[in-house]
Scaffold this motif. Structure first.
Motif, PDB file in Angstrom:
ATOM      1  N   PHE A  31       0.878  -1.167   0.000  1.00 28.39           N
ATOM      2  CA  PHE A  31       0.000   0.000   0.000  1.00 28.39           C
ATOM      3  C   PHE A  31       0.917   1.218   0.000  1.00 28.39           C
ATOM      4  O   PHE A  31       1.570   1.530   0.985  1.00 28.39           O
ATOM      5  N   ALA A  32       0.980   1.884  -1.142  1.00 27.90           N
ATOM      6  CA  ALA A  32       1.979   2.928  -1.345  1.00 27.90           C
ATOM      7  C   ALA A  32       1.643   4.208  -0.586  1.00 27.90           C
ATOM      8  O   ALA A  32       0.501   4.664  -0.601  1.00 27.90           O
ATOM      9  N   HIS A  33       2.639   4.776   0.055  1.00 26.73           N
ATOM     10  CA  HIS A  33       2.540   6.103   0.634  1.00 26.73           C
ATOM     11  C   HIS A  33       3.142   7.095  -0.368  1.00 26.73           C
ATOM     12  O   HIS A  33       3.722   6.697  -1.383  1.00 26.73           O
ATOM     13  N   GLU A  93       6.624   4.230 -12.386  1.00 25.71           N
ATOM     14  CA  GLU A  93       6.347   4.062 -13.813  1.00 25.71           C
ATOM     15  C   GLU A  93       7.491   3.347 -14.520  1.00 25.71           C
ATOM     16  O   GLU A  93       7.272   2.400 -15.285  1.00 25.71           O
ATOM     17  N   GLN A  94       8.722   3.758 -14.261  1.00 28.66           N
ATOM     18  CA  GLN A  94       9.872   3.127 -14.895  1.00 28.66           C
ATOM     19  C   GLN A  94      10.033   1.685 -14.433  1.00 28.66           C
ATOM     20  O   GLN A  94      10.388   0.794 -15.221  1.00 28.66           O
ATOM     21  N   TYR A  95       9.764   1.439 -13.154  1.00 30.61           N
ATOM     22  CA  TYR A  95       9.881   0.090 -12.606  1.00 30.61           C
ATOM     23  C   TYR A  95       8.919  -0.860 -13.319  1.00 30.61           C
ATOM     24  O   TYR A  95       9.295  -1.977 -13.706  1.00 30.61           O
ATOM     25  N   LEU A 145      -3.334   3.039  -7.141  1.00 35.92           N
ATOM     26  CA  LEU A 145      -2.300   3.852  -7.785  1.00 35.92           C
ATOM     27  C   LEU A 145      -1.453   2.989  -8.717  1.00 35.92           C
ATOM     28  O   LEU A 145      -1.194   3.368  -9.873  1.00 35.92           O
ATOM     29  N   ILE A 146      -1.025   1.831  -8.236  1.00 35.32           N
ATOM     30  CA  ILE A 146      -0.170   0.966  -9.038  1.00 35.32           C
ATOM     31  C   ILE A 146      -0.967   0.354 -10.191  1.00 35.32           C
ATOM     32  O   ILE A 146      -0.456   0.194 -11.304  1.00 35.32           O
ATOM     33  N   ILE A 147      -2.236   0.027  -9.940  1.00 34.09           N
ATOM     34  CA  ILE A 147      -3.091  -0.507 -11.000  1.00 34.09           C
ATOM     35  C   ILE A 147      -3.205   0.495 -12.147  1.00 34.09           C
ATOM     36  O   ILE A 147      -3.002   0.165 -13.323  1.00 34.09           O
ATOM     37  N   GLU A 148      -3.536   1.732 -11.820  1.00 29.84           N
ATOM     38  CA  GLU A 148      -3.732   2.755 -12.850  1.00 29.84           C
ATOM     39  C   GLU A 148      -2.432   3.078 -13.573  1.00 29.84           C
ATOM     40  O   GLU A 148      -2.410   3.279 -14.784  1.00 29.84           O
ATOM     41  N   THR A 149      -1.336   3.106 -12.831  1.00 30.76           N
ATOM     42  CA  THR A 149      -0.040   3.397 -13.454  1.00 30.76           C
ATOM     43  C   THR A 149       0.363   2.290 -14.407  1.00 30.76           C
ATOM     44  O   THR A 149       0.890   2.542 -15.496  1.00 30.76           O
ATOM     45  N   CYS A 150       0.086   1.049 -14.025  1.00 33.15           N
ATOM     46  CA  CYS A 150       0.448  -0.090 -14.869  1.00 33.15           C
ATOM     47  C   CYS A 150      -0.304  -0.054 -16.193  1.00 33.15           C
ATOM     48  O   CYS A 150       0.256  -0.386 -17.244  1.00 33.15           O
ATOM     49  N   ARG A 151      -1.557   0.339 -16.157  1.00 33.10           N
ATOM     50  CA  ARG A 151      -2.366   0.369 -17.388  1.00 33.10           C
ATOM     51  C   ARG A 151      -1.732   1.239 -18.473  1.00 33.10           C
ATOM     52  O   ARG A 151      -1.800   0.917 -19.658  1.00 33.10           O
ATOM     53  N   THR A 152      -1.150   2.348 -18.063  1.00 36.47           N
ATOM     54  CA  THR A 152      -0.574   3.277 -19.035  1.00 36.47           C
ATOM     55  C   THR A 152       0.909   3.026 -19.280  1.00 36.47           C
ATOM     56  O   THR A 152       1.377   3.114 -20.414  1.00 36.47           O
ATOM     57  N   ALA A 153       1.641   2.671 -18.218  1.00 33.38           N
ATOM     58  CA  ALA A 153       3.093   2.520 -18.347  1.00 33.38           C
ATOM     59  C   ALA A 153       3.493   1.163 -18.905  1.00 33.38           C
ATOM     60  O   ALA A 153       4.489   1.052 -19.633  1.00 33.38           O
TER      61      ALA A 153
END
Length: 426
Positions: free
Chosen positions: A90-92, A100-102, A120-128
């Motif tokens: 659970f990201a702070h 994004e780079q990861y 946050l990670i779900i949404e970032t993964c969709r685009t990145a």
């Protein structure tokens, strides 16, 4: 009340007059290092979940660099296996940099998907990293079909259920929602609901939901009550220390139910466990799954499978929530359970069929005259009395006592690379 085993017409066909399961579930194994990944695949895992060096739980594991992920994927591809990476913290705010780079790096390594809890990670993964499958982590405590439906509508490929979900609840989820479902079948249970515990945070400042759980529930505690403002001990030194840990999960006898329910992935927990643990558990569940799918109507749990699992278990086990809510007998109040009956003694590197000489990497002390057991996916378990032992230079040894020492000995029975040797505890 025990779940009734019902045939599922959607996952079977009739072959030569015999019912055969055509939808075989994925066997998903843990790997805390590259060595464990290779062992898991070699011993029968269809897929392996690993942790990277960022954004995942189990911060004390030997987590994977991107290059190691790439090597692991290349190895798994040779066996038709898949690799998933846990990005389930659970990201702070301070955890967002570099995400994004990861994810792009994970995608470029050839990983099939990520296991994730944070939107946050779900949404970032969709685009990145749009090629990555997104699997919802058990950290989201998913325990009803409406929530499963929600995450399907959000576009996720798979959901990992909370460990507290029972068989009847799984059945309803599969009936109501067309999405891949992953469920735990073996490994540690949390005393809190699906990992939502802050004891570790409070006692050691190690965040259990950012990879730092110190397993406070397994500690020994003294118990007191307040009486007229003073502490009064409830137990003395003659009593067992108090702990609040549940027994470990073992659903080997429920595998037929889970297959008939149509569960897509059966998950073994334990990225911190040894290669002996991974090899033993994966090989047993591989046999159970294959045997049931090949002939479900004549399937029976073999005693040897149960005995094999006990050879790597260091805690008592139970079926937890699968058939019903667990009671006090499924908890470990005041006791720590048993120790494993066997210890991992060596990893086979080579067996020369002409000279019968075995080359092995030592993992625990053994000596000539010890009775040992060999096992592996290509062989039937067999016992063997250890004869003379030599080091790499041909010097005779009175014992193999140095960790990772390369030793040699003779054995007439053929052995394969990655077979293992274990020794019963005295």
């Amino acid at each position: 009340m025990a779940l009734v085993l019902e045939q599922n017409d959607k996952i079977r066909e009739i072959v030569d007059g015999k019912r055969v399961i055509t939808k075989k579930p994925e066997l998903l194994a843990p790997a805390g290092s590259l060595e464990k990944l290779k062992v898991a695949v070699h011993y029968g895992a269809d897929a392996v979940f690993i942790g990277g060096r960022e954004f995942g739980l189990r911060s004390n594991a030997d987590n994977f660099s991107i290059e190691e992920m790439r090597e692991g994927v290349e190895f798994a591809n040779k066996y038709g296996a898949k690799i998933y990476v846990t990005t389930n913290i659970f990201a702070h705010n301070e955890n967002m940099d570099g995400l994004e780079q990861y994810l792009k790096d994970i995608e470029s390594a050839g990983v099939t998907g990520i296991i994730v809890a944070d939107p946050l990670i779900i949404e970032t993964c969709r685009t990145a990293a749009p090629k990555l499958e997104i699997h919802l982590s058990t950290q989201q405590s998913l325990s009803n079909w409406k929530a499963v439906q929600y995450w399907k509508e959000e576009g996720l490929h798979r959901v990992v259920l909370a460990r507290e979900v029972g068989g009847e609840e799984m059945k309803l989820m599969k009936e109501k929602v067309d999405i891949e479902i992953e469920a735990f079948v073996h490994g540690a249970m949390c005393i809190a609901y699906s990992g939502r515990c802050v004891l570790s945070n409070h006692m050691t400042a190690r965040d259990s939901n950012r990879g730092g759980c110190c397993q406070s529930c397994r500690w020994d505690y003294d118990l007191y009550e307040l009486e007229d403002g003073e502490e009064k001990a409830l137990f003395d030194d003659h009593h067992a220390s108090f702990a609040m840990s549940p027994k470990d999960l073992k659903l080997i006898e429920a595998i037929p139910h889970m297959i008939e329910l149509g569960i897509d992935s059966l998950k073994v927990e334990g990225r911190m466990k040894s290669i002996h643990y991974v090899a033993t558990v994966v090989s047993v569940y591989r046999k159970v799954i294959d045997a049931y799918c090949a002939d479900p109507d004549n399937f029976k749990i073999k005693r040897e499978w149960l005995e094999e699992l006990d050879k790597c278990a260091n805690r008592d086990t139970a079926e937890a929530f699968f058939h019903d809510a667990p009671g006090h007998e499924e908890q470990m109040f005041g006791v720590h359970g048993r120790k494993t009956t066997y210890e991992f003694a060596g990893l086979i590197l080579e067996h020369n069929p002409e000279t019968k000489m075995v080359t092995m990497q030592q993992r625990n002390y053994f000596k000539p005259g010890d009775e040992v057991e060999f096992f592996g996916p290509e062989i039937e378990n067999f016992r063997f009395t250890m004869g003379e032992i030599w080091d790499e230079d041909g010097n005779s040894l009175d014992a193999a006592r140095h960790p990772l020492q390369i030793v040699k000995f003779k054995c007439d029975t053929p052995l394969k690379s990655h077979n293992m040797m274990r020794k019963e505890n005295n």
